[in-house]
Scaffold this motif. Sequence first.
Motif, short mmCIF file in Angstrom:
data_model
loop_
_atom_site.label_atom_id
_atom_site.label_comp_id
_atom_site.label_asym_id
_atom_site.label_seq_id
_atom_site.Cartn_x
_atom_site.Cartn_y
_atom_site.Cartn_z
N ASN A 30 41.73 31.60 27.72
CA ASN A 30 41.37 30.20 27.49
C ASN A 30 42.54 29.25 27.63
O ASN A 30 42.53 28.16 27.05
CB ASN A 30 40.74 30.06 26.09
CG ASN A 30 39.40 30.76 26.02
OD1 ASN A 30 38.70 30.91 27.00
ND2 ASN A 30 39.03 31.18 24.84
N PHE A 31 43.57 29.65 28.37
CA PHE A 31 44.76 28.83 28.50
C PHE A 31 45.16 28.64 29.96
O PHE A 31 45.01 29.55 30.76
CB PHE A 31 45.94 29.46 27.75
CG PHE A 31 45.73 29.52 26.28
CD1 PHE A 31 46.08 28.46 25.46
CD2 PHE A 31 45.16 30.65 25.70
CE1 PHE A 31 45.87 28.52 24.09
CE2 PHE A 31 44.94 30.71 24.33
CZ PHE A 31 45.30 29.63 23.52
N GLU A 107 32.98 37.59 27.79
CA GLU A 107 32.95 38.81 26.99
C GLU A 107 34.18 39.69 27.21
O GLU A 107 34.71 40.29 26.28
CB GLU A 107 31.68 39.63 27.29
CG GLU A 107 30.38 38.91 26.99
CD GLU A 107 30.01 37.90 28.09
OE1 GLU A 107 29.43 36.86 27.73
OE2 GLU A 107 30.31 38.13 29.27
N THR A 108 34.63 39.79 28.46
CA THR A 108 35.75 40.68 28.77
C THR A 108 37.07 39.93 28.88
O THR A 108 38.13 40.55 28.93
CB THR A 108 35.50 41.39 30.12
OG1 THR A 108 35.39 40.40 31.15
CG2 THR A 108 34.25 42.25 30.07
N TYR A 114 34.76 37.86 43.49
CA TYR A 114 33.59 38.33 44.22
C TYR A 114 33.95 38.95 45.57
O TYR A 114 33.31 39.89 46.00
CB TYR A 114 32.59 37.18 44.42
CG TYR A 114 31.90 36.79 43.14
CD1 TYR A 114 31.02 37.66 42.50
CD2 TYR A 114 32.12 35.55 42.56
CE1 TYR A 114 30.39 37.31 41.32
CE2 TYR A 114 31.49 35.18 41.38
CZ TYR A 114 30.63 36.07 40.77
OH TYR A 114 30.01 35.73 39.60
N LYS A 115 34.96 38.42 46.23
CA LYS A 115 35.31 38.90 47.57
C LYS A 115 35.69 40.39 47.56
O LYS A 115 35.35 41.13 48.47
CB LYS A 115 36.44 38.06 48.16
CG LYS A 115 36.72 38.35 49.61
CD LYS A 115 37.68 37.32 50.19
CE LYS A 115 37.99 37.56 51.63
NZ LYS A 115 36.97 37.05 52.54
N THR A 116 36.40 40.81 46.49
CA THR A 116 36.85 42.20 46.42
C THR A 116 36.12 43.00 45.33
O THR A 116 36.37 44.19 45.18
CB THR A 116 38.36 42.26 46.14
OG1 THR A 116 38.63 41.54 44.93
CG2 THR A 116 39.15 41.64 47.28
N ASP A 117 35.24 42.33 44.57
CA ASP A 117 34.52 42.94 43.45
C ASP A 117 35.49 43.65 42.50
O ASP A 117 35.31 44.80 42.12
CB ASP A 117 33.44 43.92 43.95
CG ASP A 117 32.46 44.27 42.83
OD1 ASP A 117 32.31 43.48 41.88
OD2 ASP A 117 31.85 45.36 42.90
N THR A 118 36.55 42.92 42.11
CA THR A 118 37.56 43.45 41.19
C THR A 118 37.71 42.49 40.02
O THR A 118 37.28 41.33 40.08
CB THR A 118 38.92 43.61 41.90
OG1 THR A 118 39.27 42.37 42.54
CG2 THR A 118 38.88 44.72 42.94
N TYR A 119 38.32 43.00 38.94
CA TYR A 119 38.48 42.23 37.70
C TYR A 119 39.95 42.09 37.35
O TYR A 119 40.71 43.06 37.47
CB TYR A 119 37.73 42.93 36.56
CG TYR A 119 36.24 42.89 36.75
CD1 TYR A 119 35.47 41.89 36.16
CD2 TYR A 119 35.59 43.83 37.54
CE1 TYR A 119 34.10 41.83 36.35
CE2 TYR A 119 34.22 43.78 37.75
CZ TYR A 119 33.49 42.78 37.14
OH TYR A 119 32.12 42.72 37.34
N TRP A 120 40.34 40.88 36.93
CA TRP A 120 41.75 40.56 36.72
C TRP A 120 41.94 39.75 35.45
O TRP A 120 41.09 38.96 35.08
CB TRP A 120 42.28 39.77 37.91
CG TRP A 120 42.15 40.49 39.21
CD1 TRP A 120 41.08 40.45 40.07
CD2 TRP A 120 43.09 41.38 39.79
NE1 TRP A 120 41.33 41.26 41.15
CE2 TRP A 120 42.56 41.83 41.01
CE3 TRP A 120 44.37 41.81 39.41
CZ2 TRP A 120 43.24 42.71 41.84
CZ3 TRP A 120 45.05 42.66 40.25
CH2 TRP A 120 44.48 43.12 41.45
#
Length: 130
Positions: A30-31, A107-108, A114-120
Amino acid sequence: MGMISLIFESDQLAKTTKLAPAPFFRVTGNFISQGPDRTPVAKFSNHFWDMHGQQHFTQYACHDRAVVRFEDALGNSSETFGPFDEITVADGVVYANGQLFARFTEETQLWHCYKTDTYWLTMVLASPTP
């Protein structure tokens, strides 16, 4: 090194506030912090961005030519995307040149590219290198 600015906008208040130009902005949780020294410049709470005591900004945008990359907790980086002519972020949804690009998942506390379907953990908006 080039510079970019973020423009914070509020539909309800019909006002905008511009962050001083910087080589990059990092959005983690949130920053938002501003480069090069990573000074915290905005905090998200109760569905609004609060910047220097000014509240109720619902979205922000970069109208400068910019690139996007993502970083994990260890500082590993994704590929660099762009450059884009416009990046807008509202309700955690990122559009690059008007195309759906990424989403922040509350939540996470992670960005879904979306382009690579990865989370960062972190999204970085930066001036393109010459």
